[in-house]
Design an enzyme around this catalytic site. Structure first.
Site, PDB file in Angstrom:
ATOM      1  N   ASP A 132     113.285 -13.072  10.750  1.00 44.54           N
ATOM      2  CA  ASP A 132     111.914 -13.174  11.267  1.00 44.54           C
ATOM      3  C   ASP A 132     110.835 -12.757  10.280  1.00 44.54           C
ATOM      4  OD1 ASP A 132     112.291 -10.435  11.184  1.00 44.54           O
ATOM      5  OD2 ASP A 132     111.773 -10.065  13.274  1.00 44.54           O
ATOM      6  N   HIS A 133     111.210 -12.096   9.183  1.00 47.35           N
ATOM      7  CA  HIS A 133     110.207 -11.495   8.301  1.00 47.35           C
ATOM      8  C   HIS A 133     109.805 -12.352   7.110  1.00 47.35           C
ATOM      9  CE1 HIS A 133     110.216  -7.742  10.434  1.00 47.35           C
ATOM     10  NE2 HIS A 133     109.625  -7.091   9.463  1.00 47.35           N
ATOM     11  N   ASP A 173     114.003  -1.479  11.950  1.00 49.46           N
ATOM     12  CA  ASP A 173     112.589  -1.834  12.025  1.00 49.46           C
ATOM     13  C   ASP A 173     111.925  -0.788  12.905  1.00 49.46           C
ATOM     14  OD1 ASP A 173     110.662  -4.471  11.587  1.00 49.46           O
ATOM     15  OD2 ASP A 173     110.148  -3.303  13.356  1.00 49.46           O
ATOM     16  N   ARG A 193      99.778  -2.781  13.977  1.00 48.11           N
ATOM     17  CA  ARG A 193      99.278  -1.984  12.847  1.00 48.11           C
ATOM     18  C   ARG A 193      98.096  -2.672  12.192  1.00 48.11           C
ATOM     19  NH1 ARG A 193     105.208  -0.323  11.044  1.00 48.11           N
ATOM     20  NH2 ARG A 193     105.372   1.458  12.440  1.00 48.11           N
ATOM     21  N   SER A 207     106.106   1.604   8.732  1.00 47.03           N
ATOM     22  CA  SER A 207     107.353   0.853   8.796  1.00 47.03           C
ATOM     23  C   SER A 207     108.562   1.723   8.487  1.00 47.03           C
ATOM     24  CB  SER A 207     107.284  -0.303   7.786  1.00 47.03           C
ATOM     25  OG  SER A 207     108.534  -0.891   7.633  1.00 47.03           O
ATOM     26  N   ARG A 210     110.843   0.848   6.498  1.00 51.82           N
ATOM     27  CA  ARG A 210     111.447   0.299   5.279  1.00 51.82           C
ATOM     28  C   ARG A 210     111.982   1.387   4.348  1.00 51.82           C
ATOM     29  NH1 ARG A 210     105.699  -2.141   3.602  1.00 51.82           N
ATOM     30  NH2 ARG A 210     106.054  -2.912   5.690  1.00 51.82           N
TER      31      ARG A 210
END
EC number: 4.2.1.3
Length: 781
Positions: free
Chosen positions: A127-128, A192, A474, A669, A671
């Site tokens: 999806d990213h 995520d 965000r 995030s 990440r």
């Protein structure tokens, strides 16, 4: 049946790994599968009940819903030390979910572990990596072409290691999870930060870094600091223009971006029943913006209705049988309690530049004028993992339909992102998509898109001051379009639609009038739309790849010359000595999110290549020495240059370095690249006033030292030209501060204390060089 401990031992020996998860073996007595895609993996409410009863007897008090689900998944409920906010819990999550940007590194780490298969049900969601440019079909085709190497890697790795693979175009990970995998009482971890979306279906769903996901996929008990519980009591009911999004926007204004750190936010009270299941998911999703571990709602008839509509009536019936364990006990204690009367709640819009700057929609125009924020709205964007449900699209279409009836279209550009292929197909069938197109909208691909910076924006130039309004989560500086002068505001999809039609922040749809094509004034009525489609959902195209039963012949190739993917090399082990004469790479001023530390947008294409993506290390952070981004002094040459270049220079010359940060360092995030990159380029410690939860854990996982000033004022004692020595690592122990010697250029020194939150297991990670290194050590023992 053999004792649990004996079964564990037998299975561990058979699989050749320590602590392998055995839920799939023990749960054969259950009758209801976790999902249609895993018919042999069953929901274990009986085990949840058993564990809850053990813990309740030990604690001898009523339990919150959060505690029931979390403690119900303890690895050893009889002996686990439990103290909110202090002890570390060893948990057995039910499943893992990964989005494609983070899955690359997670799967690379899993490959490095040497294990043959994942131990729990796991999925990858593409999806990213789809950039919004021209529209859904064209953007998807382009993404498949550009990212073919990465998608092939993820698909083959999924097939090889037993991971389900959702192809590009399937939809946003959190919407897919809500539709297919979340259920009341589940404990799910996802790579995520908006994984808490699943709390809208009564689960404890927690965002983590890829290394945490690897632990769970490897069958190792997952460690989580025992969360505190913040209660949000809802009374009254939602009505008119007020939406579920306004609940979390209000809470964000109250708690701020770090007010939920270390806590689960648990919603309860009579007002809950006025919110749809997907509305509850919206609220939980954006709990990530207050730093919460996760958020959750109690099981109720709205969840039951959603489960049935998404083809999981059997799960709803089973949840009914165990309902007492899926709601809080009467008289349970919350560490903090917030009360919100939904009857009094007004539509909100938060921003710019931070999701906790809350304004009632009625007041934002006046505030914008005072602050000098652009009133003209250039683009309105609806969708994202936070607000892309059938109900969201229906409410937006209800607003758009009124404008069309008076001959109006959007004054602003307008984009629509369906949350999943199922949502896309259903809103096409039911006419919502066509209405949104007719009002001037462009329907984008079922993906994250502009929400995460995947937006090839053409209507402005970089540096041009402008305003956008989104239904995203965000709005950090430059997040959506890489332009630091874009003033991004967050609100509900229906408010975005109304403001895009009006074209200005000065418009309040509750009171203000629009002028129709015929010159007559009219006021928009509050939108009304079905919570769920009257007919069944249209599933759209089949986009799921089952992992094969036999994957022995499956290959996963990573080219040594690839610019997108890179196999991992183990990080160096701690040398047993104190860290002496650390050079300060950068002393950060103010907010430093994971977007500042490891930017997204165009950098997403390097998420599987650690060395290439390290070229974005801290390029968004503001250097206190000169007030600039991506400009730091090289202590050897005395020249100013980019942060990554300076870090590489230090690494080449054997100079170990440290970062000094401000409050809530690493918010945003999940990440883990924001932790991998400094480790890869020679960093040894990050010293700040405070950390965001996920980032602090990610740093520990990669063998770095996340440390905080015992006295936050000591931040001011350190200057970019100083050198630091961290002492006490030989006696590194939980709760024991470390000493830092600050060496100034004039020869003077001063000592300060640094706190940490390491437990024994995490100290072992540091000594081994990383959590992955430690996992390998354990396998070899």
């Amino acid at each position: 049946m053999a004792p649990y401990s004996l079964l564990v031992t037998r299975l561990q020996k058979a699989l050749g790994v320590r602590q392998y998860h055995v839920a799939s073996v023990l749960c054969q007595r259950a009758k209801v599968a976790m999902s249609h895609f895993e018919p042999n993996e069953y929901i274990r409410y009986d085990l949840l009940e058993k564990n809850i009863n053990i813990v309740r007897k030990r604690l001898d008090r009523p339990l919150t819903l959060s505690e029931k689900i979390v403690y119900g998944h303890l690895d050893d409920p009889a002996k686990q030390e439990i103290e909110r906010g202090k002890t570390y819990l060893r948990l057995r999550p039910d499943r893992v979910a990964m989005q494609d940007a983070t899955a690359q590194m997670a799967m690379l780490q899993f490959i490095s572990s040497g294990l043959p298969k994942v131990a729990v049900p796991s999925t990858i969601h593409c999806d990213h990596l789809i950039e919004a440019q021209l529209g859904g079909e064209k953007d998807l085709r382009r993404a498949k072409d550009i990212n073919q190497e990465v998608y092939n890697f993820l698909a083959t790795a999924g097939a090889k290691y037993g991971v389900g693979f959702w192809r590009p175009g399937s939809g946003i990970i959190h919407q897919i999870i809500l539709e297919n995998y979340a259920y009341p009482g589940v404990l799910l971890i996802g790579t995520d930060s908006h994984t808490p979306n699943g709390g809208g279906l009564g689960g404890i769903c927690i965002g983590v870094g890829g290394a945490d996901a690897v632990d769970v996929m490897a069958g190792i008990p997952w460690e989580l600091k025992c969360p505190k519980v913040i209660g949000v009591k809802l009374t009254g009911s939602l009505s008119g223009w007020t939406s579920p999004k306004d609940v979390i926007l209000k809470v964000a204004g109250i708690l701020t971006v770090k007010g939920g750190t270390g806590a689960i936010v648990e919603y309860h009270g009579p007002g809950v029943d006025s919110i749809s299941c997907t509305g509850m998911a919206t609220i939980c999703n954006m709990g990530a913006e207050i730093g919460a571990t996760t958020s959750v709602f109690p099981y109720n008839h709205r969840m039951k209705k959603y489960l049935s509509k998404t083809g999981r009536e059997d799960i709803a019936k089973l949840a009914d049988e165990y309902k007492d364990h899926l709601v809080p006990d009467p008289g349970c204690h919350y560490d903090q309690l917030i009360e919100i009367n939904l009857n009094e709640l007004k539509p909100h819009i938060n921003g710019p530049f931070t999701p906790d700057l809350a304004h009632p929609v009625a007041e934002v125009g006046t505030v914008a004028e005072k602050e000098g924020w652009p009133l003209d709205i250039r683009v309105g964007l609806i969708g994202s993992c936070t607000n892309s449900s059938y109900e969201d699209m229906g409410r937006s279409a209800a607003v758009a339909k009124q404008a069309l009836a008076h001959g109006l279209k959007c004054k602003s550009q307008f984009t629509i992102t369906p949350g999943s292929e199922q949502i896309r197909a259903t809103i096409e069938r039911d006419g919502y998509a066509q209405i949104l197109r007719e009002v001037g909208g462009i329907v984008l691909a079922n993906a994250c898109g502009p929400c995460i910076g995947q937006w090839d924006r053409k209507d402005i130039k970089k540096g041009e001051k402008n305003t956008i309004v989104t239904s995203y989560n965000r709005n950090f500086t430059g997040r959506n379009d890489a332009n630091p002068e874009t003033h991004a505001f967050v609100t509900s999809p229906e408010i975005v639609t109304a403001l895009a039609i009006a074209g200005t922040l000065k418009f309040n749809p509750e009171t203000d009038f629009l002028t129709g094509k015929d010159g007559k004034k009219f006021k928009l009525e509050a939108p009304d739309a079905d919570e769920l489609p009257q007919a069944e959902f249209d599933p759209g195209q089949d986009t799921y790849q089952h992992p094969p039963k036999d994957s022995s012949g499956q290959r996963v190739d990573v080219s040594p010359t690839s610019q997108r993917l890179q196999l991992l090399e183990p990080f160096d082990k701690w040398d047993g000595k104190d860290l002496e004469d650390l050079q300060i790479l950068i002393k950060v001023k103010g907010k430093c999110t994971t977007d500042h530390i490891s930017a997204a947008g165009p950098w997403l294409k390097f998420r599987g290549h650690l060395d290439n993506i390290s070229n974005n290390l801290l390029i968004g952070a503001i250097n206190v020495e000169n007030g600039k981004a991506n400009s730091v002094r090289n202590a050897v040459t005395q020249e100013f240059g980019p942060v990554p270049d300076t870090a590489r220079y230090y690494k080449k010359h054997g100079i170990r370095w440290v970062v000094i940060g401000d409050e809530n360092y690493g918010e945003g995030s999940s990440r883990e690249h924001a932790a991998l990159e400094p480790r890869h380029l020679g960093g040894r410690a990050i010293i700040t006033k405070s950390f965001a939860r996920i980032h602090e854990t990610n740093l520990k996982k990669q063998g770095l030292l996340p440390l905080t000033f015992a006295d936050p004022a000591d931040y001011n004692k350190i200057h970019p030209v100083d050198k630091l020595t961290i002492q006490g690592l030989k006696d590194f122990a939980p709760g024991k501060p470390l000493k830092c010697i600050i060496k100034h250029p004039n020869g003077t020194q001063e000592a300060i204390l640094l706190n940490h939150t390491f437990n024994e297991t995490q100290i072992e990670w540091f000594r081994a060089g990383s959590a992955l290194n430690r996992m390998k050590e354990l396998q070899q023992q």
